[in-house]
Design an enzyme around this catalytic site. Structure first.
Site, PDB file in Angstrom:
ATOM      1  N   HIS A   1       0.966  -1.599  -9.953  1.00 23.16           N
ATOM      2  CA  HIS A   1       0.344  -2.653 -10.751  1.00 23.16           C
ATOM      3  C   HIS A   1      -1.171  -2.469 -10.848  1.00 23.16           C
ATOM      4  CE1 HIS A   1      -1.445  -4.652  -7.265  1.00 23.16           C
ATOM      5  NE2 HIS A   1      -0.303  -4.418  -6.633  1.00 23.16           N
TER       6      HIS A   1
ATOM      7  N   SER B   1      -5.373  -6.410  -8.579  1.00 26.24           N
ATOM      8  CA  SER B   1      -5.175  -7.858  -8.480  1.00 26.24           C
ATOM      9  C   SER B   1      -6.489  -8.534  -8.087  1.00 26.24           C
ATOM     10  CB  SER B   1      -4.099  -8.184  -7.434  1.00 26.24           C
ATOM     11  OG  SER B   1      -4.606  -7.978  -6.123  1.00 26.24           O
TER      12      SER B   1
ATOM     13  N   GLY C   1       0.066  -8.356   0.274  1.00 27.44           N
ATOM     14  CA  GLY C   1       1.453  -8.390   0.702  1.00 27.44           C
ATOM     15  C   GLY C   1       2.328  -9.157  -0.273  1.00 27.44           C
TER      16      GLY C   1
ATOM     17  N   GLU D   1       5.809  -5.675  -2.575  1.00 24.37           N
ATOM     18  CA  GLU D   1       4.872  -4.973  -1.707  1.00 24.37           C
ATOM     19  C   GLU D   1       5.294  -5.121  -0.242  1.00 24.37           C
ATOM     20  OE1 GLU D   1       3.106  -2.730  -0.763  1.00 24.37           O
ATOM     21  OE2 GLU D   1       1.112  -3.038  -1.640  1.00 24.37           O
TER      22      GLU D   1
ATOM     23  N   MET E   1       5.193  -6.379   3.314  1.00 21.78           N
ATOM     24  CA  MET E   1       4.770  -7.690   3.803  1.00 21.78           C
ATOM     25  C   MET E   1       3.798  -7.474   4.963  1.00 21.78           C
ATOM     26  SD  MET E   1       4.864 -10.433   5.848  1.00 21.78           S
ATOM     27  CE  MET E   1       5.811 -11.815   6.388  1.00 21.78           C
TER      28      MET E   1
ATOM     29  N   LYS F   1     -10.093  -7.091   4.556  1.00 19.79           N
ATOM     30  CA  LYS F   1      -9.763  -5.844   5.257  1.00 19.79           C
ATOM     31  C   LYS F   1     -10.889  -5.386   6.178  1.00 19.79           C
ATOM     32  CE  LYS F   1      -6.643  -4.436   1.574  1.00 19.79           C
ATOM     33  NZ  LYS F   1      -6.356  -3.473   0.479  1.00 19.79           N
TER      34      LYS F   1
ATOM     35  N   ASN G   1       2.836   0.339  -1.645  1.00 18.81           N
ATOM     36  CA  ASN G   1       3.701   0.735  -0.539  1.00 18.81           C
ATOM     37  C   ASN G   1       5.172   0.790  -0.909  1.00 18.81           C
ATOM     38  OD1 ASN G   1       1.964   1.171   1.886  1.00 18.81           O
ATOM     39  ND2 ASN G   1       1.260  -0.872   1.329  1.00 18.81           N
TER      40      ASN G   1
END
Length: 228
Positions: A9, A12, A22, A111, A113, A122, A183
């Site tokens: 995608h 975001s 997630g 995605e 989790m 992060k 992922n």
């Protein structure tokens, strides 16, 4: 021969803010919207017979925006799993049904989790827990963050879904477009390219950049025109 188009995608809103997403249902940023349109232009002349997305809106948005550029001018429509919803959304015009492309959604393609990391920054998470521990959570194959999934865990849902729902489409000569997540797609590509647990750790998929495989001679292989 049939094509398998995989697309992470577009960016975001939380990608933009450097937060763990997630399963939190976050939409595309403005850049992500532009990336989806760009991806659509990249695949606009490739045949597409059906679409698969996760149940997360950023995956669905990317697929729908990408398809606005498609040469077929066909309209994606969501095929509901719920029997009542499926019956209530039945199309009674054969002509219009021929102008549409079925789109299937499944949480199996969601995605990874991220558990207690979801919604956290992060960089700040690395400062809180230590870079090595966070790197282990993010990049090891079988180590999961607290209350979350590892890449191995993710593969336990993505691969069975692929083998049951997507692979048969390819075997029947259908061209498939999958719009999913970094992922969930990495876990599938690991199997498609027979990557080892070590090799998959260095696999990076940028947002909004399609990769194309082909079903040929009873196996899936990289499409030479897209992988050079």
């Amino acid at each position: 021969m049939a094509l398998l188009i995989l697309l992470r995608h577009g960016q975001s809103v939380w990608n933009e803010k450097n937060l763990f997403s997630g399963w939190v249902d976050i939409p595309l940023s403005q850049q992500g919207i532009e990336e989806a349109f760009s991806a659509g232009r990249a695949i606009q002349n490739l045949p597409i017979d059906c679409i698969f997305t996760s149940t997360l809106v950023r995956s669905l948005m990317t697929a729908l925006l990408a398809m606005t550029n498609h040469h077929s001018k066909k309209i994606p429509y969501i095929v509901h799993e719920d029997p009542k919803a499926k019956e209530m959304s039945r199309i009674y015009s054969a002509e219009e049904e021929n102008n549409m492309i079925p789109l299937y959604q499944s949480s199996a393609l969601n995605e990874r989790m991220y558990g207690e990391l979801q919604g956290k920054n992060k960089k700040q998470t690395a400062e809180q827990f230590g870079e090595e521990r966070v790197k282990l959570w993010r990049r090891s194959y079988k180590t999961a963050p607290p209350q979350g999934e590892s890449l191995y865990d993710t593969k336990q849902r993505t691969l069975p879904y692929f083998e049951k729902n997507i692979l048969p489409q390819l075997q029947n000569g259908k061209n498939v477009f999958v719009s999913a997540h970094g992922n969930s797609l990495r876990s599938l590509i690991m199997d498609l390219e027979k990557l080892s647990e070590e090799e998959v750790l260095s696999l990076e998929l940028p947002t909004g950049k399609p990769v194309v495989y082909q079903w040929k001679n009873h196996k899936i292989e990289k499409h030479p025109e897209f992988f050079g």
